[in-house]
Every structure is written in structure tokens, then in C-alpha cells.
Enzyme design. Structure first.
Site, short mmCIF file in Angstrom:
data_model
loop_
_atom_site.label_atom_id
_atom_site.label_comp_id
_atom_site.label_asym_id
_atom_site.label_seq_id
_atom_site.Cartn_x
_atom_site.Cartn_y
_atom_site.Cartn_z
N CYS A 85 0.79 -1.23 0.00
CA CYS A 85 0.00 0.00 0.00
C CYS A 85 0.82 1.28 0.00
CB CYS A 85 -0.95 0.01 1.20
SG CYS A 85 -0.11 0.16 2.80
N CYS A 130 1.69 -4.63 8.14
CA CYS A 130 1.39 -3.22 7.89
C CYS A 130 0.04 -2.90 8.54
CB CYS A 130 1.34 -2.98 6.38
SG CYS A 130 0.77 -1.34 5.92
N CYS A 153 12.62 -8.55 11.70
CA CYS A 153 13.19 -9.33 10.60
C CYS A 153 12.15 -9.32 9.48
CB CYS A 153 13.49 -10.74 11.10
SG CYS A 153 14.40 -11.74 9.92
#
Length: 166
Positions: A85, A130, A153
Site C-alpha cells: 500500500c 502493515c 526481521c
């Protein structure tokens, strides 16, 4: 008690079968679909928007091979953004060399990352995604450098890099 070759092979086959069942993800089932996020697309739109590898990682919690991301060697000032996004996730100043083969950061941009418990692969880890689109980024571990002691990570195919402009 001696273990025969036959029993050894049967036990190994059973373990492989159990592992395959526990790791199997149904095709077309997006892991982020169970939560609601501000930025949403249909599965077909995600497939059209992303490369096959990015789609697998971002939408199905896949993992890229270690040491394959060009972002591993990215050290310029800027931000690492969600490849799904475009939301800014990590400031390049928080990136460090972990030696793991994936881009690693000790902190994220406030509000950019969400997390949940991941119990796959016979262990408990903290998965990070996210906060805008739910795209899987990777995992966070408690073996990073100061000041946080954390190591985010992150799969390189989950990210894009935006260099800082002068």
C-alpha cells in the site's frame, strides 16, 4: 530396544505428513482477511498489483529466501515502505546488519506496524504486518541492538525503498 529401518521410515513419514498438514495454507485464503484494515483490495486486485512472490509473502505470510533481497544492502537515508500500500514502515536510520539474510530494523515508524501471535512451524513468534493494509512483513524478535533490543526481521519483497530527498 532396536529400531528397525521400517519403523524409522514409518515414523519419519508420519512426521513429514503432520508437518505438511500443519504448514498447509489453502489457495486463495489471505491471512490478512480475518482483520479489517483501512486499505483493502480484492484478492484479484492484490494479485494484479503485486509480483507473485510479494503476493505470497504479503497476503499469505510466505517467506522469501534469505540473502536474496536487494534491500538487504540498501543503506541510504530514506524510508522502507509497504510494497502493498505504500505506507512508510521503517526509517532507514533504524536498519542494522543482523546477519540473518533479511532486512532488519530495531524500531518502526509509530503506528505503522501491527502484530499478532504466530504459532506456525511448531513455535510461538510475533508476526508483524502493515497497519494500513494488513500485509505480512515478517517477525519481531528480542535479540536486536539498543536502544529497543528488538529485531524486526522483514521480508524484502514486502518493502519498497524511498530515498530521502535533499
Amino acid at each position: 530396544m532396536q529400531i528397525s529401518r521400517r519403523h524409522f521410515l514409518l515414523a519419519g513419514s508420519a512426521l513429514a505428513g503432520i508437518s505438511a498438514v500443519s504448514l498447509w495454507r489453502p489457495a486463495g485464503e489471505a491471512s490478512a482477511a480475518t482483520e479489517s484494515f483501512p486499505f483493502t483490495l480484492s484478492d484479484a486486485e492484490w494479485k494484479a498489483r503485486l509480483s507473485a512472490q510479494s503476493y505470497d509473502v504479503l497476503r499469505h505470510e510466505g517467506t522469501e529466501r534469505a540473502f536474496t533481497s536487494p534491500l538487504l544492502d540498501e543503506h541510504r537515508p530514506g524510508t522502507f515502505d509497504c510494497a502493498g500500500c505504500g505506507q512508510k514502515l521503517f526509517d532507514a536510520a533504524t536498519k542494522f546488519e543482523s546477519g540473518t539474510g533479511w532486512p532488519s530494523f530495531y524500531d518502526f515508524i509509530p503506528g505503522a506496524i501491527g502484530s499478532k501471535t504466530d504459532t506456525s512451524l511448531f513455535m510461538t513468534r510475533t508476526e508483524v504486518h502493515c497497519s494500513n493494509c494488513g500485509g505480512h512483513q515478517g517477525h519481531v524478535f528480542e535479540d536486536g541492538p539498543p536502544p529497543t533490543g528488538l529485531r524486526y526481521c522483514i521480508n524484502g519483497v514486502s518493502l519498497t525503498f524511498t530515498p530521502k530527498t535533499a
